[in-house]
Design an enzyme around this catalytic site. Structure first.
Site, PDB file in Angstrom:
ATOM      1  N   GLU A 230      10.485   1.970   0.543  1.00 58.46           N
ATOM      2  CA  GLU A 230      10.172   2.208  -0.873  1.00 58.46           C
ATOM      3  C   GLU A 230      10.287   3.703  -1.182  1.00 58.46           C
ATOM      4  O   GLU A 230      10.510   4.117  -2.311  1.00 58.46           O
ATOM      5  CB  GLU A 230       8.751   1.701  -1.170  1.00 58.46           C
ATOM      6  CG  GLU A 230       8.395   1.678  -2.638  1.00 58.46           C
ATOM      7  CD  GLU A 230       6.979   1.170  -2.908  1.00 58.46           C
ATOM      8  OE1 GLU A 230       6.242   0.849  -1.952  1.00 58.46           O
ATOM      9  OE2 GLU A 230       6.617   1.102  -4.093  1.00 58.46           O
TER      10      GLU A 230
ATOM     11  N   ASP B 105       6.483  -6.726  -9.837  1.00 59.81           N
ATOM     12  CA  ASP B 105       5.625  -5.869  -9.002  1.00 59.81           C
ATOM     13  C   ASP B 105       4.204  -5.816  -9.572  1.00 59.81           C
ATOM     14  O   ASP B 105       3.289  -6.413  -9.021  1.00 59.81           O
ATOM     15  CB  ASP B 105       6.218  -4.450  -8.882  1.00 59.81           C
ATOM     16  CG  ASP B 105       5.810  -3.751  -7.596  1.00 59.81           C
ATOM     17  OD1 ASP B 105       5.210  -4.410  -6.726  1.00 59.81           O
ATOM     18  OD2 ASP B 105       6.089  -2.549  -7.456  1.00 59.81           O
TER      19      ASP B 105
ATOM     20  N   GLY C   6       0.835  -1.201   0.000  1.00 60.33           N
ATOM     21  CA  GLY C   6       0.000   0.000   0.000  1.00 60.33           C
ATOM     22  C   GLY C   6       0.865   1.245   0.000  1.00 60.33           C
ATOM     23  O   GLY C   6       2.093   1.169   0.110  1.00 60.33           O
TER      24      GLY C   6
HETATM   25  C1  LIG Z   1       4.237   0.416  -7.020  1.00 56.40           C
HETATM   26  N1  LIG Z   1       4.591   0.016  -5.705  1.00 56.40           N
HETATM   27  C2  LIG Z   1       3.738  -0.477  -4.756  1.00 56.40           C
HETATM   28  N2  LIG Z   1       3.995  -0.156  -3.458  1.00 56.40           N
HETATM   29  C3  LIG Z   1       3.168  -0.547  -2.479  1.00 56.40           C
HETATM   30  N3  LIG Z   1       2.062  -1.272  -2.689  1.00 56.40           N
HETATM   31  C4  LIG Z   1       1.771  -1.617  -3.946  1.00 56.40           C
HETATM   32  C5  LIG Z   1       2.593  -1.258  -5.032  1.00 56.40           C
HETATM   33  N4  LIG Z   1       2.066  -1.786  -6.145  1.00 56.40           N
HETATM   34  C6  LIG Z   1       0.928  -2.435  -5.773  1.00 56.40           C
HETATM   35  N5  LIG Z   1       0.734  -2.313  -4.447  1.00 56.40           N
HETATM   36  C7  LIG Z   1      -0.392  -2.812  -3.634  1.00 56.40           C
HETATM   37  O1  LIG Z   1      -1.116  -3.769  -4.381  1.00 56.40           O
HETATM   38  C8  LIG Z   1      -2.483  -3.352  -4.573  1.00 56.40           C
HETATM   39  C9  LIG Z   1      -3.002  -3.819  -5.901  1.00 56.40           C
HETATM   40  O2  LIG Z   1      -3.081  -5.225  -5.927  1.00 56.40           O
HETATM   41  P1  LIG Z   1      -4.153  -6.092  -5.113  1.00 56.40           P
HETATM   42  O3  LIG Z   1      -5.473  -5.347  -5.137  1.00 56.40           O
HETATM   43  O4  LIG Z   1      -3.628  -6.233  -3.717  1.00 56.40           O
HETATM   44  O5  LIG Z   1      -4.212  -7.386  -5.846  1.00 56.40           O
HETATM   45  C10 LIG Z   1      -2.423  -1.837  -4.390  1.00 56.40           C
HETATM   46  O6  LIG Z   1      -3.676  -1.292  -4.034  1.00 56.40           O
HETATM   47  C11 LIG Z   1      -1.370  -1.675  -3.305  1.00 56.40           C
HETATM   48  O7  LIG Z   1      -1.926  -1.896  -2.037  1.00 56.40           O
HETATM   49 ZN   LIG Z   2       4.933  -4.219  -4.540  1.00 51.99          ZN
END
Ligand SMILES: CNc1ncnc2c1ncn2[C@@H]1O[C@H](COP(=O)(O)O)[C@@H](O)[C@H]1O
Ligand SMILES: [Zn+2]
Length: 348
Positions: A205, A287, A175
């Protein structure tokens, strides 16, 4: 058409350990979702960051909100999860740890429990259809939702750890990193660890998380996501680096994600270089292959061309990732065997 070099990266057997389900939706699947929900008025350009484009990390999180509107029922989740697994398999990924945040959607009757069950059903169906990939699931905690939801999610993950026949293996913390503080989530993460869930935590991050990373590294996590700002040259500290090195915690590196999300200025400045040179465990990951328009073969190819890795070095990188999975020992041995069988054919 693939050149010979492209082909090497596609054929290379790969392990993917950092893939968010809703960030991994391909443009083909996205088309289908957009057509299914025309009333949302969503255009494709709102769900992906194309070649040469960059966004702030904040804008990336807006993209996830749009995707979540498109994926809001059991039917959507089943379709998306199956497609994502098949796409990773088609890209030569032999072992995948998929992660996702369970969501509740009142309008469609979706509950967090059903959310996880549906992802597990997708994994089961792919196995039954003999898709050539071993898939495990990591339940994700969105830090934005705070400690109570985190604790609830851990309890849910614990239930599935016991009942999913080894498919659920761990817990992720992800998140928007600019929201909330890890100290509030510490007890949920400790509980997860104590009940046997492996921890894959997004750490440093963004630059402002030094104190949080110090704290979370004491758990310690089993793997680190990104870790961009851990080392002193990027505003981290020797103490953070020491902790990561002493505990030998593998770092999941997502080159394109970091460049397009602008936490890293360019591929050649990526922190992969810093850790790889020290011989620290590094694993290349996508990612969000959908949002960032990439795939794991491309990430290996980019790392190789940017940092001058030989094919032998690339092979080692993919093989060593087996050791960083949350899979039980017999599965790791099976993967090692697969790599050994393929080596002669693929590595000239
Ligand atoms: C780019 N860097 C990142 N940093 C942090 N969290 C990330 C992210 N990329 C994705 N997410 C996390 O994954 C969710 C989407 O997939 P899901 O709905 O869970 O399958 C995002 O809402 C965020 O919480
Ligand atoms: Zn990630």
């Amino acid at each position: 058409m693939d050149t010979e070099a492209d082909l090497f990266y596609r054929l290379l057997p790969k392990v993917e350990l950092h893939a968010h389900l809703n960030g991994s939706v391909s443009s083909e699947t996205m088309e289908t979702l957009i057509k299914r929900k025309p009333h949302l008025n969503i255009e494709h350009s709102m769900t992906a960051i194309r070649r040469g484009q960059r966004r702030s990390l904040d804008e990336c999180f807006q993209v996830f909100k749009v995707i979540h509107q498109l994926v809001d029922s059991e039917e959507d989740i089943l379709m998306v999860a199956k497609a994502v697994i098949q796409e990773f398999a088609a890209d030569g990924v032999k072992y995948l740890e998929l992660r996702s945040t369970p969501r509740e959607v009142t309008e469609t009757g979706l509950t967090k429990q059903r959310y996880i069950e549906t992802v597990l059903e997708a994994i089961r169906q792919c196995k039954q259809e003999e898709v050539d990939i071993d898939v495990r699931f990591i339940v994700a905690v969105d830090r934005r939702h705070g400690p109570l939801v985190a604790m609830e999610t851990v309890k849910l993950a614990e239930d599935f750890l016991l009942s999913s026949d080894g498919v659920v293996v761990g817990l992720d913390l992800s998140g928007d990193p600019t929201v909330g503080h890890g100290k509030d989530l510490l007890s949920a993460l400790e509980k997860a660890k104590n009940c046997g869930l492996k921890l894959a935590l997004h750490l440093s991050e963004v630059p402002s998380q030094r104190e949080e990373s110090e704290l979370l590294l004491n758990l310690p996590p089993d793997r680190i996501g990104h870790g961009t700002f851990l080392h002193p040259e990027f505003g981290g500290s020797d103490s953070l680096v020491d902790k990561v090195c002493k505990q030998n915690i593998p770092i999941e590196m997502c080159l394109t994600s970091n460049v397009k999300g602008q936490t890293v200025p360019s591929y050649d400045k990526h922190h992969f270089q810093y850790w790889y040179k020290r011989g620290h465990p590094c694993v290349l990951c996508t990612d969000d292959k959908g949002v960032f328009c990439t795939d794991l073969s491309q990430e290996y190819q980019l790392a190789a061309s940017t940092f001058g890795l030989t094919q032998e070095a690339v092979w080692m990188l993919s093989q060593q990732a087996i050791g960083y999975t949350f899979a039980p020992e017999p599965i790791k041995q099976r993967l090692e065997k697969k790599w050994a069988e393929l080596k002669q054919q693929i590595l000239q």
